[in-house]
Each structure stands twice: as structure tokens, then as C-alpha cells.
Design a protein around this motif. Structure first.
Motif, mmCIF file in Angstrom:
data_model
loop_
_atom_site.group_PDB
_atom_site.id
_atom_site.type_symbol
_atom_site.label_atom_id
_atom_site.label_comp_id
_atom_site.label_asym_id
_atom_site.label_seq_id
_atom_site.Cartn_x
_atom_site.Cartn_y
_atom_site.Cartn_z
ATOM 1 N N SER A 173 -8.448 -63.802 -18.667
ATOM 2 C CA SER A 173 -8.859 -63.624 -20.065
ATOM 3 C C SER A 173 -10.159 -64.312 -20.386
ATOM 4 O O SER A 173 -10.311 -64.881 -21.472
ATOM 5 C CB SER A 173 -7.773 -64.183 -20.976
ATOM 6 N N ARG A 204 -19.524 -53.851 -25.128
ATOM 7 C CA ARG A 204 -18.214 -54.189 -25.687
ATOM 8 C C ARG A 204 -18.353 -55.480 -26.474
ATOM 9 O O ARG A 204 -19.310 -56.221 -26.296
ATOM 10 C CB ARG A 204 -17.191 -54.365 -24.549
ATOM 11 N N THR A 248 -15.976 -60.927 -27.366
ATOM 12 C CA THR A 248 -14.664 -61.520 -27.110
ATOM 13 C C THR A 248 -13.881 -60.749 -26.057
ATOM 14 O O THR A 248 -12.823 -61.178 -25.620
ATOM 15 C CB THR A 248 -13.820 -61.526 -28.396
ATOM 16 N N CYS A 249 -14.404 -59.634 -25.679
ATOM 17 C CA CYS A 249 -13.696 -58.788 -24.718
ATOM 18 C C CYS A 249 -13.668 -59.456 -23.342
ATOM 19 O O CYS A 249 -14.703 -59.897 -22.850
ATOM 20 C CB CYS A 249 -14.429 -57.449 -24.638
ATOM 21 N N PRO A 250 -12.501 -59.556 -22.713
ATOM 22 C CA PRO A 250 -12.451 -60.174 -21.386
ATOM 23 C C PRO A 250 -13.187 -59.319 -20.357
ATOM 24 O O PRO A 250 -13.185 -58.102 -20.434
ATOM 25 C CB PRO A 250 -10.952 -60.215 -21.051
ATOM 26 N N VAL A 251 -13.806 -59.999 -19.416
ATOM 27 C CA VAL A 251 -14.477 -59.275 -18.340
ATOM 28 C C VAL A 251 -13.443 -58.920 -17.278
ATOM 29 O O VAL A 251 -12.428 -59.589 -17.143
ATOM 30 C CB VAL A 251 -15.616 -60.121 -17.722
ATOM 31 N N GLU A 252 -13.736 -57.875 -16.505
ATOM 32 C CA GLU A 252 -12.791 -57.476 -15.447
ATOM 33 C C GLU A 252 -12.703 -58.552 -14.375
ATOM 34 O O GLU A 252 -11.615 -58.989 -14.006
ATOM 35 C CB GLU A 252 -13.252 -56.155 -14.790
#
Lengths: 581, 237
Positions: free
Chosen positions: A513, A543, A546-550
Motif C-alpha cells: 500500500s 492516477r 494516494t493511489c498505491p503503486v503496483e
């Protein structure tokens, strides 16, 4: 200085220093020691090919004869690193061809090697002796042909478990008739059949051949011919170990094996017909290393073989050995140091063999020298782990894979925190640990508190919160490599422990996360780290922050950001942070 | 099934506690903390708590990239509302190297080519031969294959027709009588019931499944078999 100590004397003394740690320490004493040392360092180890550039290496160490380079992160072995990620050998060879004409040795792990690179190696280094390609890819048997044809002084060609595009077996025939220097050949990963007569002649004319690992295509009937030509062999890998039962084949094999009085290590054993295993019994008393991890043989046959090997130090085997076989192992092989048990049916829903935690407990009790374990199983309990820890405080490597992710203690249904806690508490010299099963943040508290010598930690489907990651990063003083997948670890622990990352080789986090914003911040704060986001969904700034990275791969480097990134890798650096925000 | 006791609350070390909550599958993240938000565009991320309504269990949430199959596992660890795919779909788990996976896959398919999936070795004796042989019936796909191999094996001992064609003649009932009266060889086998049968009557797969040993008899000795064999076949069909 009041007097001058001749450089030659210092150089002579430094020549006795083989460990990089010692040489690095020597380099820090003073400028002149740094200078002397760098001119006489012959062997270089580069744990991460992107931590340094070829130019920097060559500039500092002008006279190198052996190089070992590692490329992709470990999780690339399990397909977690996308194709085309990097770790290309060519730039290294191209630079070294100009600067190290007397290079003798190249050992690589998880690098992308092309036929072009292999050809360049074969033509640039006149005294080239050793090529080891471990889990590499990108080349074909044509590249091997160049090596065979041009490296007149080649001693070692070891393809380990590389992925080679096998165009034909013809490459072996490229070794010239007057080539006699071969000491070690491992072609076990290749599929095609080589010319057997060429192989026979090669073996015959290389009197120093100590290691010969054949590929599957060499049939069992042909083994005696090779063994008879190389009675000095120390390590031998068979091809497919099967044929219809014939007494003549059997007796030839017995005789041929008997002639090899120096054999210590056996491997291969694809497609085993158990009736042929006894052909080796005459050499088993000297065997210290046995790789049966491709042998689909049932437990009773395995036990019969193992019972002949009282000096066994290292055993790799499939879970067909079962608990019963491990019990036998623990009573026959008191010198055992390393055990690896691989799964025969990793994707099956139900267990196909009777191998449980009990097998490992028994071995831990019966084998006092056991220090290295890799064990795949389907059930585990805290009680078993505690027993193993108490039995074997001398463990150095403990890698446990309970096949079902997040499987709890099957007896109590609790997490396995206390079990792994016992491992790190009792095994004070533990250097490598892989966790599995149901685990909460508590296990990481134990690890951070006790695992002071731990250098590599692998975590999957574990933990509850950032606390887990924080415990590890703040507590594990010797940590060099941390790889994490599918854990609820996020920004807080990472940012709070940013400085720790400069003391480590690398950190891998996938399906966790960590937000894009945190990655940018980390890249900004830590210029000596490469903070790389791997994301196949497209640019991370398309994106929310706050978007989680892969996937995230962070490593220390003196080479700056990568210049050969594919389009799914982004480096978070100062410029990027400004550019993208 | 007993209820699982709640997790111990976490010590506060500057990090917010996560708390167990009950919620329906598919509900939004109820957990406190930084990662409680469901922000991923493609829905992969998010931490809904799952309640296994049958068993009254509530579970700690963990982040997963992919979902997992948990049918048989009473403690359901699945934390997403979407039905989990099978184990094999979790990328890179269990952590087995591609090289090893490929090798095992090839070996598995090789062994499955034969009937029963494992080697089926049976003893082969020939009247007059000094020693017996063994063959793996799974190595052959048809009677013709088998006869060829047997012919090669016992070539040195035969004077009569013990070749592929010779044995094939037994499939032909009209030739059967002539051959049984001669000094030629007849392949027979002992089946699971302990009876001696003529090879070739039943479909190949059935033969492999029921054959315990082979005996290549002299024709004259095999006369008694033929009627019994045919009778048995009639009883079976």
C-alpha cells in the motif's frame, strides 16, 4: 609520513586479502592505501548492477581479472518482475572489453545476456577462463558456440538454471580438437541433444575435468562411456535416468560408477526408473551432495538410496520423500547441513504426499549440523516451529513455504507468530529468513527484536499494518535485502525509515500500500537512492497521488537514475517530483 | 466452530491502531489508518472486512494483489467480496522457479501419457529362454508396439515366427487354429484373476490395466487357452 613504507610491500600484503570487506576497510585508511589497494584488487563483486556503472568500476579498479554481477531482484524468479525490466550485460562487456583485456572470469546472476555479448566476451578476453550464467536469459546456443569456438583457455562453462533458446546441440562441437583445458561443464538446462561423439571426445581429451552435468537428452545407456573417460570426476549430473530394465545396462553402469573414486556430488535424475538407482550404490559412501529435486521417485526408493550415503551434507529432494523418508534421513545422515524439499504438485488443491511439518521437526532433531533449510509443505504449527528452533539454534538459513497463503497453525488455528518468533530468538546467527502462513504484526516485532544478524528477509501475505514494516526496518541491524509482496505496509513506515534504506542493498515491495505520493517524497528526500516505481497500468501521475503503486524497487546507488528504463519503470527523483507534481 | 478471539490491540508507536470491525463482504474499508481508503482505480485495493456468516468468524484484513481460493480452508482468509480465483492464478505463488515448474510439467505429462500414469512393469517369460525380461507396458501404445519390442527382446531365442507379424496373426481367428497347432510362439498373459489369457482379445488399455505377467508360449501348449479366452470375453461383454 616520517618514513615511507615501500608500496610494493603494502601491495604484497594486500594481495593476501581476499574478502571485499577487508579490502574496503583497507581503502579507507588513507589516500595512499586507497591507491595501492585499488590497483591490486583483482576480483569485483557487484550485488546490484544498477548500484554502480561500468565506468565508475573501471575508473577505480583498473586491473581486474574476475567480475561477479547480479541483476534482477530475486522476485524475478517468480515472474514478479515484468519482461524487459533490464539488467543488460552488454554495456558491462562493452566497457570491460576495452579496459580489462585480461579478464578471466565472469559470473552473472539474473542478467539478460545476448549472443552478441557472448560473442564479444569470446573475442575480447584472450585468457578467458570462467563463465557462470545463473538464472540468466536472452541468449541462444549460438552464443555458446562462440564461447566454445574462441575461448582457448576456457575452464568453466556453467549455465546453472538459465533460460537458453536452444536452437541445436551443435554448439558443443565447436570446441576445437586441441582444446583440453575444461574443468567444469554444466549444460543441464539445455534441451537439445548434443553430438554424443563430440561429447565423448571432449571428455576424453580434458584430463582436468572435475564437473560434468549433462542434460536430459543424454540417455542412461551412454553414461558409462563418459564416466569411463573421466574417472577423476568429482561432480556428475546424469541425463534422463531411465530405460527398460536390462541387466547389461545396469552392470555397465555399476562398473562405470565404481571407477569414479572421487565422486562427491550427484545430480540430474530426470525421469528416474528406480531400478537403476542401485547402480550408484558403490559411490554413495563418498557422496556429500545429492540433488534429486527432479527425480519423481517414491519414498521407499529414496530411502534406500539415502541410506547408502552416510556422509551426505546437502540434499535437494522432492516432497515424495515424505515424513517417513525424512525420518530415515535424520537417522542415516548425521552430517547433513543443507536440506531443500521442493513441492511435486504446488498447485494441487489437496496434498498428494504425506509430507508435513513432522518431517522437518524430525530432521532438525536428528541432524545436529543442519544449518540451511528450504521447505515446502502444506501445514505447520507453532509447536513444530518452536521445536525446530530449540533443536537447531545453529540455523543460518530458514526458508519455509506453507503452500496455502495465510495458513494458520493447523492445530490451534492461531497465527504462526510465536513459531517464527522462536526461530529468530533461538537462531542467533540467522542470516536469511522466508516467512509464510498466517502472520500478524507481532512476528515482525519478534524479528526486529531478535534477528540482529538477519541479512535477507522475504515476506508474503503477512502483517496487519505499517507497524510490521517499521519493526523490521528499525530493528534488523544487518538487513541488506528486503522483499515484500501482498502485505498491508504503506507510506508511514517507509518514510519514517528512509535513512535505513541507504544501509541496504535493496527493497522490493509489490502489491502493498505504498502510495505514489510517498514514492515521490522518498525519491526527493534520498538522492542516493533510486526509487523506482514499476507500474504496467501507465504513468503513475495519471492516477491520484494516494493511489498505491503496483511495485516499488528501491536501492542505493552511486550511478544515478537508470538510463535504460523500459516504459513501465519510473524513477522518483528530485526532477521527477518537480516535473510530475 | 469456535469463534476466533479478536486480535490483540496494537501498541501505539505513533501509528494508528487498526481495529476489527464486522461488516458485510464488499463493504468499504472500515479500518482506521492510512490505508483505509479504497482508492485504486481498478478495484484491486481496499480493505473490506469479511465476515464468514456461517462460522461467525471475523478476520484481520491483509492486502492482496489477487484473490485466493479458500473453499476447503475453514478459516476463510479471503478478504474481498469478489469470488476468489483458484490458487494457480496468484502470480508467483507458491514461489517455485519457472525452470523447475517447466521441468515438472514436462515430467508430469510424460508420465500421464501411459495408462495409469505410472510405470507398469511386468515380467516376460518365453518358453525355452534361459532368463526372463521385464517390460513397461506404458511405453507402448498398441499391441503392435508391444509385439515389436518383444520380438526384439527374444530374437536370439526364437526359431519360429516370433516377430510382430507373427504375433499379429493371433488377432485373426481363422489363422488361430493353424498357428496353435504349429510350433510357433503365442503371447499369453496372466490377468488380475490369475487366469492365463491369449493376448490381443481385449482393447489395449484394458489389457495394460489387467495384465500381471506375460508368457510367450509354444503354440502347442497354448491350445487350451483359446476357448477359455473366448468364453471369458463373452462373460464380460
Amino acid at each position: 609520513m616520517a618514513y615511507s613504507f615501500p608500496e610494493e610491500v603494502l601491495e604484497y600484503v594486500f594481495a593476501f586479502l581476499s574478502s571485499d570487506k577487508d579490502r574496503n576497510a583497507v581503502s579507507l585508511v588513507c589516500k595512499s592505501w586507497y591507491e595501492i589497494e585499488r590497483w591490486c584488487r583483482r576480483r569485483i563483486f557487484i550485488g546490484n548492477c544498477y548500484a554502480v556503472s561500468p565506468q565508475i568500476v573501471i575508473r577505480r579498479f583498473p586491473e581486474v581479472s574476475a567480475v561477479k554481477i547480479k541483476g534482477k531482484p530475486h522476485f524475478a524468479d517468480f515472474n514478479l518482475v515484468p519482461e524487459g525490466w533490464g539488467a543488460y550485460l552488454y554495456p558491462w562487456i562493452s566497457a570491460m572489453a576495452r579496459s580489462y583485456p585480461w579478464l578471466e572470469e565472469i559470473k552473472l546472476k539474473r542478467m539478460v545476456v545476448t549472443d552478441e555479448s557472448l560473442e564479444l566476451i569470446s573475442k575480447s578476453f584472450k585468457n578467458f577462463k570462467v563463465l557462470v550464467l545463473s538464472s540468466c536469459e536472452g541468449f541462444t546456443t549460438d552464443g555458446l558456440a562462440s564461447i566454445a569456438a574462441n575461448c582457448r583457455n576456457l575452464r568453466e562453462l556453467d549455465l546453472k538454471e538459465s533460460e537458453v533458446e536452444d536452437l541445436s546441440g551443435h554448439w558443443l562441437s565447436h570446441f576445437p580438437d586441441n582444446f583440453t583445458s575444461l574443468v567444469s561443464l554444466n549444460m543441464s538446462c539445455l534441451g537439445s541433444e548434443v553430438s554424443f561423439s563430440a561429447l565423448e571426445r571432449l571428455v576424453s581429451r580434458c584430463p582436468n575435468l572435475k564437473t560434468l552435468r549433462l542434460n536430459r537428452a543424454v540417455p542412461i545407456e551412454k553414461l558409462p562411456s563418459l564416466l569411463r573417460r573421466a574417472p577423476q570426476l568429482v561432480e556428475f549430473g546424469t541425463g534422463a535416468y531411465s530405460a527398460e530394465i536390462r541387466t547389461d545396462i545396469f552392470s555397465n553402469l555399476v562398473e562405470a560408477f565404481s571407477g569414479c573414486k572421487h565422486l562427491k556430488s550427484l545430480s540430474g535424475f530426470w525421469d528416474v526408473v528406480p531400478a537403476y538407482l542401485p547402480a550408484m550404490y558403490n559411490v554413495c559412501s563418498r557422496i556429500t551432495s545429492l540433488n534429486l529435486s527432479y527425480a519423481t521417485v517414491q519414498s521407499p526408493d529414496l530411502v534406500e538410496l539415502i541410506s547408502q550415503c552416510p556422509n551426505l551434507k546437502c540434499l535437494w529432494v522432492l516432497d515424495y520423500i515424505e515424513d517417513a523418508g525424512l525420518k530415515a534421513l535424520s537417522s542415516y545422515c548425521k552430517d547433513l547441513q543443507e536440506l531443500r524439499v521442493f513441492p511435486s504438485d504446488p498447485y494441487g488443491a489437496e496434498p498428494n504426499v504425506s509430507l508435513t511439518e513432522q518431517g522437518l521437526v524430525t530432521v532438525s532433531a536428528g541432524c545436529p549440523k543442519l544449518q540451511s533449510v528450504l521447505y515446502f509443505c502444506r501445514q505447520m504449527s507453532n509447536a513444530a516451529l518452536i521445536a525446530i528452533a530449540r533443536n537447531r539454534p545453529n540455523l543460518i538459513r530458514f526458508r519455509l513455504c506453507i503452500i496455502e497463503p495465510q495458513a494458520p497453525d493447523y492445530l490451534t488455528l492461531e497465527p504462526l507468530d510465536t513459531g517464527f518468533g522462536a526461530i529468530v530468538e533461538h537462531c542467533k546467527q540467522l542470516r536469511r529468513l522466508s516467512l509464510s502462513g498466517l502472520l500478524t504484526d507481532r512476528v515482525f516485532e519478534y524479528i526486529g527484536t531478535h534477528a540482529k544478524k538477519l541479512e535477507m528477509l522475504s515476506i508474503a501475505f503477512a502483517g496487519d499494518s505499517d507497524l510490521g514494516l517499521h519493526y523490521v526496518l528499525s530493528g534488523c541491524e544487518s538487513l541488506r535485502k528486503l522483499e515484500i509482496r501482498d502485505c498491508p505496509f504503506g507510506d508511514k513506515a517507509l518514510l519514517a525509515n528512509a535513512a535505513k534504506l541507504e544501509t541496504m542493498r535493496s527493497l522490493w515491495m509489490s502489491s502493498c500500500s505504498v502510495s505514489y505520493g510517498a514514492c515521490k517524497l522518498l525519491g526527493q528526500k534520498m538522492p542516493r537512492l533510486n526509487v523506482e516505481v514499476i507500474d504496467e497500468r501507465g504513468p503513475p501521475d495519471s492516477r491520484p497521488e494516494t493511489c498505491p503503486v503496483e511495485k516499488l524497487y528501491v536501492y542505493r546507488t552511486v550511478a544515478g537514475p537508470r538510463v535504460d528504463k523500459p516504459d513501465f519503470v519510473w524513477t522518483m527523483d528530485e526532477d521527477a517530483a518537480l516535473r510530475l507534481s | 466452530m469456535a469463534m476466533i478471539s479478536e486480535e490483540h490491540s496494537k501498541e501505539k508507536l505513533g501509528f494508528e491502531e487498526t481495529e476489527l470491525r464486522l461488516g458485510l463482504p464488499g463493504g468499504g474499508g472500515i479500518v482506521n489508518g492510512d490505508f483505509g481508503k479504497n482508492t485504486n482505480a481498478n478495484g484491486k485495493r481496499g480493505y473490506p472486512e469479511t465476515v464468514n456468516l456461517k462460522l461467525n468468524l471475523s478476520l484481520k484484513e491483509t492486502e492482496k494483489g489477487e484473490n485466493l481460493q479458500k473453499e476447503k480452508n475453514l478459516i476463510s482468509c479471503s478478504n474481498n467480496a469478489v469470488k476468489p480465483p483458484t490458487k494457480a492464478q496468484v502470480v508467483g505463488w507458491p514461489p517455485v522457479r519457472s525452470f523447475r515448474k517447466n521441468v515438472m510439467a514436462v515430467q508430469k505429462s510424460n508420465s500421464e501419457e501411459g495408462v495409469g500414469g505410472t510405470a507398469t512393469f511386468v515380467k516376460v517369460s518365453m518358453d525355452g529362454a534361459p532368463y526372463l525380461r521385464k517390460v513397461d507396458l506404458n511405453m507402448y501404445k498398441s499391441y503392435q508396439d508391444l509385439y515389436g519390442a518383444l520380438g526384439k527382446m527374444f530374437n536370439s531365442f526364437t526359431m519360429g515366427k516370433c516377430d510382430s507379424q507373427g504375433m499379429m496373426d493371433f488377432m485373426n481367428e481363422s489363422k488361430l487354429k493353424d498357428l496353435l497347432n504349429g510350433s510357433d510362439f503365442v503371447p499369453t498373459y496372466e490377468d488380475k484373476d490369475g487366469d492365463w489369457m491369449l493376448v490381443g482379445d481385449v482393447p489395449w488399455e484394458m489389457f495394460v490395466g489387467s495384465c500381471k505377467r506375460l508368457r510367450i508360449m509354444k503354440g502347442t501348449e497354448a491350445i487350451g487357452l483359446a476357448p477359455r479366452a473366448m468364453e471369458k470375453c463373452k462373460n464380460r461383454s
